[in-house]
Scaffold this motif. Structure first.
Motif, PDB file in Angstrom:
ATOM      1  N   CYS A  76       0.849  -1.196   0.000  1.00 36.96           N
ATOM      2  CA  CYS A  76       0.000   0.000   0.000  1.00 36.96           C
ATOM      3  C   CYS A  76       0.878   1.237   0.000  1.00 36.96           C
ATOM      4  O   CYS A  76       2.059   1.179   0.364  1.00 36.96           O
ATOM      5  N   ALA A  77       0.306   2.335  -0.418  1.00 35.31           N
ATOM      6  CA  ALA A  77       0.910   3.648  -0.222  1.00 35.31           C
ATOM      7  C   ALA A  77       0.249   4.277   0.988  1.00 35.31           C
ATOM      8  O   ALA A  77      -0.948   4.100   1.218  1.00 35.31           O
ATOM      9  N   VAL A 100       4.738   1.891   1.007  1.00 34.52           N
ATOM     10  CA  VAL A 100       5.466   2.937   0.296  1.00 34.52           C
ATOM     11  C   VAL A 100       5.002   4.278   0.842  1.00 34.52           C
ATOM     12  O   VAL A 100       3.794   4.537   0.945  1.00 34.52           O
ATOM     13  N   ALA A 101       5.960   5.112   1.202  1.00 32.70           N
ATOM     14  CA  ALA A 101       5.624   6.417   1.781  1.00 32.70           C
ATOM     15  C   ALA A 101       6.619   7.456   1.302  1.00 32.70           C
ATOM     16  O   ALA A 101       7.711   7.134   0.829  1.00 32.70           O
ATOM     17  N   SER A 102       6.215   8.699   1.444  1.00 37.15           N
ATOM     18  CA  SER A 102       7.131   9.792   1.164  1.00 37.15           C
ATOM     19  C   SER A 102       8.177   9.875   2.267  1.00 37.15           C
ATOM     20  O   SER A 102       7.862   9.712   3.447  1.00 37.15           O
ATOM     21  N   HIS A 127       2.627  11.997  -1.437  1.00 32.72           N
ATOM     22  CA  HIS A 127       1.825  10.774  -1.336  1.00 32.72           C
ATOM     23  C   HIS A 127       1.380  10.269  -2.703  1.00 32.72           C
ATOM     24  O   HIS A 127       1.269   9.049  -2.913  1.00 32.72           O
ATOM     25  N   ALA A 130       4.006   8.156  -4.062  1.00 27.45           N
ATOM     26  CA  ALA A 130       4.007   6.882  -3.332  1.00 27.45           C
ATOM     27  C   ALA A 130       2.914   5.956  -3.868  1.00 27.45           C
ATOM     28  O   ALA A 130       3.122   4.740  -3.992  1.00 27.45           O
ATOM     29  N   ARG A 131       1.764   6.508  -4.205  1.00 27.15           N
ATOM     30  CA  ARG A 131       0.687   5.696  -4.791  1.00 27.15           C
ATOM     31  C   ARG A 131       1.129   5.069  -6.106  1.00 27.15           C
ATOM     32  O   ARG A 131       0.866   3.886  -6.375  1.00 27.15           O
ATOM     33  N   ARG A 133       4.210   4.400  -7.074  1.00 24.48           N
ATOM     34  CA  ARG A 133       5.228   3.379  -6.816  1.00 24.48           C
ATOM     35  C   ARG A 133       4.602   2.107  -6.253  1.00 24.48           C
ATOM     36  O   ARG A 133       4.990   0.990  -6.639  1.00 24.48           O
ATOM     37  N   ALA A 134       3.635   2.229  -5.362  1.00 21.96           N
ATOM     38  CA  ALA A 134       2.971   1.044  -4.817  1.00 21.96           C
ATOM     39  C   ALA A 134       2.269   0.264  -5.915  1.00 21.96           C
ATOM     40  O   ALA A 134       2.307  -0.979  -5.936  1.00 21.96           O
TER      41      ALA A 134
END
Length: 344
Positions: A76-77, A100-102, A127, A130-131, A133-134
Motif C-alpha cells: 500500500c501507499a 510505500v511512503a514519502s 503521497h 508513493a501511490r 510506486r505502490a
C-alpha cells in the motif's frame, strides 16, 4: 438513498472479522469544549487502539480476506496511518506487508511502520508519487495492492464507526444477526441524539463509509466533510461534481493531504455528504489546542478538522449537537509542541 458502492449488510458483517481492539471506541459528550464552541459536542475517539487511528478497521477487513483466499503479500501507499494499520493487521495473519511512503512523511509514523515488521520503501516525492510506486510494485511482483478509499474493504471497515454512533453497544450483536437473516430488507432507521457529524476528508474512506451509514440509517443527520484549505482537491471535486486535482498541497494535516481524488470515491461522496468545507491552518491548530486544554487529547491535525470547522462558523452550529471523529493521534512530538507553543 441512491446506491453507493457500499452495502449496509456487509458493513455489519465486517464487525465479525475486525479485531475487537478496534471496535466500540469511546463515544462521549465533551461538555468542557462546549462554551468555546457554542454547541453540544460529542467525540468519537478512534485513537484508543494499537495503531492510534481508525485505519485498523479497514485493514482488518482486508487482511482477513487475504488470509483466507488471497495472496500472502500486500502493498500500500500511505502517509503513515494506513501503513501502520496494514502492518499490524498483516503481522497477525502472517502476511508480507510492504508500505510505500514519502520520505517527508511524519517520522514517528514511519518508525512505527518499521517497528510493526513491514517493509518500508520511501520515495522522493509526495503521497501521490508513493501511490504510483505502490501500484508499480503490485504489478511487477503480482501482489495485492491496497488502495485506500478505492478498495471497499477500507470504506466498509471505516463505516463500522457509523454503526457505533447510531447503535448502543448492546444492540449491535442483535442488529448484525437480524441483518444476516434479512439482508434484502429495508434497513431499520434510527433517530440519534446528535444532528450533525463532522468527518475529516482525505481520500474519502471514512467520509463515504460513515456517510453511507448515516444516510441509510439516520438520514436526518447532516454529514459535513472537512478538509484543509491547503489540500482542497476532494472538497473542490465535491462542489464541482467532477474530479479536480491540484498541483501541490500545503498543510500540517498530512493524513488528508491528497492531490488526486478517485472518481469512484467521489461518486459515493456525492451521494452521502451534505456539505464539504475548507478550514485554515490556524483554525486546525486552535482546534488541537482546545482538544488538549479541554478534553486532554493529543491529536494529529487531521483529527482537529471538525473542531476547526465549528470555530470558523459558530453561527452555523449554534444550538446543534455535533459529533466529530478523532481519527488519529500519530503526531510528531516536536512538531506538535511547535504548533501548540506558537498558538499560545
Amino acid at each position: 438513498m441512491q446506491q453507493t458502492r457500499l452495502d449496509t449488510a456487509r458493513i455489519r458483517a465486517a464487525r465479525r472479522v475486525i479485531d475487537p481492539v478496534f471496535l466500540d471506541t469511546p463515544l462521549y459528550r465533551c461538555e468542557a469544549l462546549e462554551p468555546g464552541l457554542g454547541c453540544a459536542v460529542s467525540i468519537k475517539l478512534e485513537t484508543a487502539n494499537p495503531v492510534r487511528s481508525f485505519k485498523g478497521r479497514g485493514t482488518e477487513v482486508v487482511a482477513s480476506l487475504l488470509a483466507e483466499h488471497g495472496p500472502r503479500a500486500v502493498v500500500c501507499a500511505s502517509a503513515g496511518n494506513l501503513g501502520q494499520a496494514l502492518a499490524w493487521s498483516g503481522r497477525g495473519r502472517g502476511l508480507d506487508v510492504t508500505v510505500v511512503a514519502s520520505r517527508f512523511a511524519t517520522v514517528a509514523k514511519l518508525d512505527r511502520i518499521r517497528a510493526l515488521g513491514a517493509t518500508l520503501e520511501l520515495v522522493d516525492g509526495d503521497h501521490e508519487l508513493a501511490r504510483e510506486r505502490a501500484a508499480d510494485i503490485a504489478r511487477y511482483d503480482g501482489i495485492r495492492l491496497v488502495e485506500d478509499s478505492l478498495d471497499l474493504e477500507t470504506c466498509e471497515g471505516a463505516a463500522t464507526i457509523g454503526l457505533e454512533l447510531l447503535e448502543p453497544k448492546g444492540q449491535q450483536a442483535e442488529q448484525t444477526e437480524l441483518a444476516a437473516l434479512t439482508a434484502l430488507a429495508e434497513p431499520t432507521r434510527t433517530a440519534p441524539p446528535f444532528d450533525t457529524v463532522l468527518i475529516a476528508l482525505g481520500g474519502g474512506a471514512m467520509a463515504t463509509g460513515v456517510g453511507h451509514v448515516m444516510k441509510a440509517l439516520a438520514p436526518g443527520v447532516e454529514v459535513i466533510c472537512v478538509q484543509p484549505l491547503g489540500a482542497p482537491a476532494m472538497t473542490r471535486s465535491w462542489h464541482s461534481r467532477r474530479v479536480v486535482t491540484t498541483d501541490s498541497t500545503d498543510t500540517i494535516a498530512d493524513g488528508v493531504a491528497g492531490r488526486r481524488p478517485i472518481a469512484a470515491v467521489l461518486d459515493d461522496l456525492l451521494l452521502v455528504a451534505d456539505d464539504a468545507v475548507l478550514v485554515r491552518e490556524e483554525s486546525i491548530i486552535a482546534g488541537m489546542r482546545m482538544l488538549l486544554d479541554h478534553a486532554g487529547l493529543v491529536v494529529e491535525p487531521s483529527a482537529a478538522l471538525g473542531i476547526a470547522a465549528i470555530l470558523e462558523d459558530r453561527d452555523r452550529f449554534a444550538g446543534r449537537h455535533v459529533v466529530t471523529i478523532m481519527c488519529g493521534s500519530n503526531v510528531d512530538v516536536d512538531a506538535y509542541h511547535r504548533w501548540i507553543g506558537h498558538h499560545r
